[in-house]
Scaffold this active site. Structure first.
Site, short mmCIF file in Angstrom:
data_model
loop_
_atom_site.label_atom_id
_atom_site.label_comp_id
_atom_site.label_asym_id
_atom_site.label_seq_id
_atom_site.Cartn_x
_atom_site.Cartn_y
_atom_site.Cartn_z
CB CYS A 1 12.93 9.56 8.05
SG CYS A 1 14.03 8.22 6.98
CD GLU B 1 13.02 1.25 9.73
OE1 GLU B 1 13.26 2.67 10.08
OE2 GLU B 1 13.55 0.15 9.92
CE LYS C 1 -1.85 3.54 2.04
NZ LYS C 1 -1.93 4.45 1.76
CD GLU D 1 9.29 14.33 10.57
OE1 GLU D 1 8.28 13.50 11.15
OE2 GLU D 1 10.38 13.35 9.84
#
Ligand code: NAP
Length: 480
Positions: A283, A249, A174, A384
């Site tokens: 990331c 992750e 997905k 973030e």
């Protein structure tokens, strides 16, 4: 009229959604529709899982050498359509075509080649004991649900598909609904090479619909998820309740720690690249730059000069070094953080706005931005942003640098820049992150453990860590 039409890939063929529903995938640099995409829901996921389950037995019994050859064929298939993949990824994400050619597509090829080799050179344990012998068997887990984000679409999806298939699992993927194009091309490569039907399946759609069903499906015993920490929490809660094998992750707010004895020019280049690569949407990006005080002004100006020198433009233009962000919504989020930075007392040293070039039209562009004078604990410096915004903060001692680096909820990655070898090792050992680079950034060996601590995730992938995650390791103890 969209340039592409994408359907699900289930049991070796393309299918529209059972509901017939579709959604539009926009091209962020041009502000127009790029693809019309089948919108998957629970019934499409169920169909894909059933196909994966039915193919599972045959694939698990396929000799390892043959599975390895299939992975090599997928790599060859991507390579044969290299330019098509690169252009699709650039248009879907807004990142420069040059970056797709240099990083995203070569890495997807490398992921398949690496695991084609790794699974052949696998070594399993044997533990003799007094009067008995233990040995370890590696067995597939079953159907794996692979959920990936938009920032490195094919790079990260292939990082999951390759080890999952190599170890004998079948998969239902997905991809992010924001960037589905390269996953669709991967499915077409799989169809072209004739991989047995049901081994690789792909369902497009939205996270809370298609993704959620995949995570909660009782016949999917393994989930590998890469995405934001907030989504990871939902995925983790659902998957853990069924004791699934789970890899998460997640997000990061990584520090680049710069000591005054660094090689200045190389460090400015390295830290700027760490902050702004892929428009700051990796990331691992170093979005908090900690600089030893005597170097602060020179270093900040060096970063700002690097940022101002970027050529912002159409991702397909070879002169472009800085593309658009992934969507207008994400550009607005980044812009909101820059407004917050100002409220929190930040000084914008470079960037901080949309570029004024009329040629960029309605694209999701935003200038690479350097912010100084912020308190290190403020929201801009600890949350973030996942965009082209870096904040710069001074420190006076090594201990203070480490404490600042660790003062966030995340623990994914970081970098240290110094000529002092002893200090490099000390700081690397004390920063709470899954990965840390010394005098470099994003230098990757696919064998090393990859993953985060704290709110950056659970588990490690890479090399034998991936082989172990995508397997059930079973011990056999034989009395002698
Ligand atoms: P996201 O919003 O968390 O989405 C990631 C994936 O999860 C997408 O495919 C998304 O589908 C799907 N999803 C959303 N809700 C779901 C649910 N309830 N159940 C199952 N799946 C669901 O993340 P993103 O915005 O795409 O990516 C950016 C984030 O990824 C950043 O935080 C970044 O740090 C992180 N990231 C981490 C790593 C790493 O290795 N640690 C690497 C790259 C990126 P939709 O797209 O349809 O919502």
């Amino acid at each position: 009229m969209a340039d592409f039409s994408l359907d699900h890939f289930i049991d070796g063929a393309f299918h529209p959604s059972l509901s017939g529903r579709r959604f539009d995938d926009p091209e962020p640099a041009r502000g127009r529709v790029l693809a019309s995409v089948a919108r998957g829901a629970a019934d499409d996921v169920d169909r894909a899982v059933q196909a994966a389950q039915e193919a599972g037995r045959g694939w698990a019994l396929t000799p390892v050498a043959e599975r390895s050859r299939w992975l090599s064929r997928i790599a060859d298939g991507i390579e044969a359509r290299f330019e098509e993949f690169a252009a699709a990824e650039a248009r879907d994400t807004g990142k420069p075509l040059s970056l797709c050619r240099a990083v995203d597509i070569p890495r997807a090829v490398a992921n398949f080649r690496f695991f084609a080799g790794a699974v052949l050179h696998d070594e399993l344990g044997c533990h003799p004991m007094e009067g008995a012998l233990n040995y370890t068997l590696r067995r597939p887990v079953g159907v794996f649900g692979l959920i990936s984000p938009w920032n490195l679409p094919i790079y990260l999806l292939s990082w999951k598909v390759a080890p999952a298939l190599a170890t004998g699992n079948t998969v239902v993927c997905k991809p992010s609904e924001v960037t589905p194009l390269s996953a669709g091309l991967l499915a077409d490569v799989v169809r072209e090479i004739g991989l047995p039907p049901g081994v690789f399946n792909l369902v497009h759609g939205f996270g809370p619909e298609a993704g959620q069903r995949l995570v909660e499906h009782p016949d999917v015993p393994g989930i590998s998820f890469t995405g934001g920490t907030a989504t990871g929490k939902i995925v983790g809660a659902t998957a853990s309740a069924q004791f699934k094998k789970l890899s998460l992750e997640l997000g990061g707010k990584n520090a680049s720690i710069v000591f005054a004895d660094c090689d200045l020019e190389a460090t400015i280049e390295g830290v700027a690249r760490a902050g702004f690569a892929n428009q700051g949407q990796i990331c691992l990006c170093g979005s908090r730059v900690l600089v030893e005080r005597p170097l602060l002004e020179r270093f900040t100006e060096g970063l700002a000069a690097w940022a101002r020198a970027r050529v912002i433009g159409d991702p397909l233009d070879p002169a472009t070094t800085f593309g658009s962000l992934v969507s207008l919504a994400h550009r607005d989020k980044v812009e909101g953080y820059v407004a917050l930075a100002k409220e929190e007392g930040g000084r914008i040293v470079a960037g901080g706005r949309r570029p004024e070039d009329p040629a960029l039209g309605e694209g999701a562009f935003f200038e690479p931005t350097v912010v100084a004078d912020l308190p290190p604990g403020c929201r801009t410096a600890t949350e973030e942003i996942f965009g082209p915004v870096i904040t710069v903060h001074p420190f006076d001692t090594e201990e203070e640098a480490v404490a600042l680096a660790n003062a966030v909820r995340y623990g994914l990655a970081g970098s240290v820049w110094t000529q002092n070898l002893g200090r490099a090792h000390r700081v690397a050992a004390n920063v709470e992150s899954g990965m840390i680079w010394v005098n470099c950034w994003l230098l990757r060996d696919l064998r090393v453990p990859f993953g985060g601590m704290k709110d950056s995730g659970v588990g490690r992938e890479g090399g034998r860590h991936s082989l172990d995650f995508y397997s059930e390791l079973r011990n056999v103890c034989v009395k002698l």
